[in-house]
Design an enzyme around this catalytic site. Structure first.
Site, PDB file in Angstrom:
ATOM      1  N   PRO A  96     -61.390 -12.050  -0.980  1.00  0.00           N
ATOM      2  CA  PRO A  96     -61.122 -11.943  -2.413  1.00  0.00           C
ATOM      3  C   PRO A  96     -61.605 -13.162  -3.203  1.00  0.00           C
ATOM      4  CG  PRO A  96     -59.218 -11.254  -1.154  1.00  0.00           C
ATOM      5  CD  PRO A  96     -60.190 -11.820  -0.173  1.00  0.00           C
ATOM      6  N   CYS A  97     -61.972 -12.925  -4.451  1.00  0.00           N
ATOM      7  CA  CYS A  97     -62.563 -13.958  -5.296  1.00  0.00           C
ATOM      8  C   CYS A  97     -61.732 -15.238  -5.335  1.00  0.00           C
ATOM      9  CB  CYS A  97     -62.734 -13.434  -6.724  1.00  0.00           C
ATOM     10  SG  CYS A  97     -63.724 -11.935  -6.824  1.00  0.00           S
ATOM     11  N   GLN A  98     -60.422 -15.086  -5.452  1.00  0.00           N
ATOM     12  CA  GLN A  98     -59.563 -16.255  -5.593  1.00  0.00           C
ATOM     13  C   GLN A  98     -59.606 -17.129  -4.347  1.00  0.00           C
ATOM     14  OE1 GLN A  98     -55.278 -15.613  -6.083  1.00  0.00           O
ATOM     15  NE2 GLN A  98     -55.293 -17.048  -7.792  1.00  0.00           N
TER      16      GLN A  98
END
Length: 320
Positions: free
Chosen positions: A60-62
């Protein structure tokens, strides 16, 4: 890992997001010969993973952001990325592929991006990085994503990304035949199930946010789609409708004369735009889950272009 047909390859194994149970049924029913491990990658020991030719993923991006700041494994938001790195470092497959949104190339992320590249190369891989638009690879959609491909150092070559396809695919090519058989969702955007004449050919209803109405959301038949997002409410409008009319800055409206032509693309239509075959059936109760699983995925044809290119280049370099 992903079996691309190499000699002595193992079976396919996929790690699921333990918190996103909505994908499990769809994945298992469409991939009966694939083992779906429903635990978080965080809880999987490397020794439990079979030997494999490649590891492919998109943390995921985070988690990319936090890992890029080198905050360490103690930061839970960066942990998924670090566990992806752990699998690569410990299993040492011939290659890995990782994908992320184009925003990570923004100047403000420059240092984080360099840190991430270093984490990959320190695992013992020659890294290739490129921003790709899906519309260049047989996908009727503008979708910018960053891809990282690592080739194990002892294989002695650097991966070259495939050249764009010569022919472009438009919305007309992709979804024209579906225009007359679509139906709206049931109340509260529940699925029509088997009442759909074509599986999953139903669209989400409901209001449009102020943010949504701030831009034109209609692409015509002879264009590519806007990016298919994971949220159904942000789904593009079907190309049967005229372009939206600008009233003022950050405010547009539907053409009042042809207002009945405006609807969101159906789940089957966005699946076609993501280049899923029609025999790939999505299982969900709420249409929001259907849009989410499709919008979160990498377009099938783009995946095919990349995987074939990796396989051919490894074979060309006589890897055994």
């Amino acid at each position: 890992g992903l079996d691309l047909g190499f000699e002595n390859s193992g079976f396919n194994i996929i790690w699921a997001n333990e918190f996103d149970k909505s994908i499990w049924e769809t994945y298992e029913k469409n991939h009966p010969n694939t083992y779906l491990d429903k635990r978080s990658i965080v809880d999987i020991k490397t020794k439990e993973v079979p030997e494999c030719d490649g590891i492919i993923g998109g943390p995921p991006c985070q988690s990319w952001s936090e890992a890029g700041k080198l905050r360490g494994i103690e930061d839970k938001r960066g942990q998924l990325f670090y566990d992806f790195i752990r699998m690569i470092k410990d299993k040492k497959p011939k290659f890995f592929l990782a994908e992320n949104v184009s925003g990570m190339l923004a100047p403000r992320h420059k240092m984080a991006l360099e840190n991430i590249k270093t984490l990959f190369t320190d695992c013992g891989y020659t890294l290739s990085t490129k921003l790709l638009n899906s519309s260049d690879y047989s996908v009727p959609q503008d979708r910018l994503r960053v891809f990282f491909v690592g080739i194990r150092n002892d294989l002695n070559f650097k991966f070259k990304f495939p050249e764009p396809s010569k022919e472009k695919v438009t919305l007309r090519d992709s979804i024209w035949d579906l225009k007359d058989t679509v139906i709206p969702s049931l109340d509260k955007n529940k699925t029509n199930g088997k009442k759909c004449k074509i599986p999953n050919h139903e669209y989400l209803t409901g209001s449009y946010s102020t943010m949504y109405m701030s831009r034109n959301r209609v692409r015509s038949w002879d264009e590519y789609s806007y990016t298919i997002q994971a949220g159904g409410r942000h789904c593009p409008i079907h190309p049967q409708a005229p372009k939206m009319i600008k009233i003022e800055k950050n405010k547009q409206i539907f053409d009042p004369i042809k207002k009945d032509l405006y609807r969101r693309l159906s789940i089957r239509e966005v699946a076609r735009i993501q280049t899923y075959p029609d025999n790939f059936i999505f299982y969900y109760n709420s249409l929001t889950d259907g849009y989410k699983m499709i919008g979160n995925s990498v377009p099938v044809k783009l995946s095919e272009h990349l995987s074939r290119s990796i396989k051919l280049q490894i074979e060309k370099n006589k890897v055994k």
